[in-house]
Structures are given as C-alpha cells and as structure tokens.
Motif scaffolding. Sequence first.
Motif: not given
Length: 128
Positions: A98-115
């Motif tokens: 999550l720290d390295r990859k999962g939370n850095y991808q742009v979320h399809n719904t909110i169009k932002k990275r979770p971080t």
Amino acid sequence: MLRSQENAFEYYGGRTDEIVHDQDKLMTVSENGGDIIYTEEFQAYKQQRGFSVYLCKAADPETKGKIENVVKFIKRNFAKNRVYHQLETWNEQCLAWLDRKGNYQVHNTIKKRPTEVFAPDYRKESWR
C-alpha cells in the motif's frame, strides 16, 4: 474479523462514526424485517467502540460495488500469485505494498490518489 477492524482503525489513526460492511456471517446472524441481528460478539464490540454500521444489501451493486471493487483491486494487484504462510507476514507485506504502490494509483471514482485524500498527517488529525 474484529482484529482486522482494529487494524484498520490503527492504520487510519482513528475511526469514523459509521462503518460500511458487507453482510458477513462473522458479524450478522440474520435480518428480521429490515432489522439486523448481529452476533453477540460483534454487537458487544460495536457498542464498546461506539460506532454504527451500515450493511450493504445483498446483490445491490450501488451499495456493494464500493466494497467489492476494493476487494477486487487488492486481490488482482496484491494477492495474485502471492503465497500465504503467516497472517502477520501477509499484513506486513500488504502494508508495504500500500505504501509503495496501492495508495499511489489514481482512483477511478475520485480521480485522486488515496495518499492525497488520506495523507498520514490528515489521517492522524481528522479521524480521532
């Protein structure tokens, strides 16, 4: 299940007043005319921690989609082809992912990275 919930609270540095869950036999016994009957253990936990629960309706994509999409994302991007030996190791690897990859991808719904939405400083201050 309760340990996973506590791990989520710890990760976010607190908890919300309402938690959205899929209907699960680990926490619900049945539904009686729209009233959810929780397991004795989960009911006691819910009261002790002081949050309300919104359970997704079965076969309702509007409520279940949000949860199932997260599960699919983790299964397809983290869990696929990984060997599970111990729960602690699995959790450590997942948090590192999550720290390295999962939370850095742009979320399809909110169009932002979770971080960007749940940055560590924000989490610690706003969720308590």
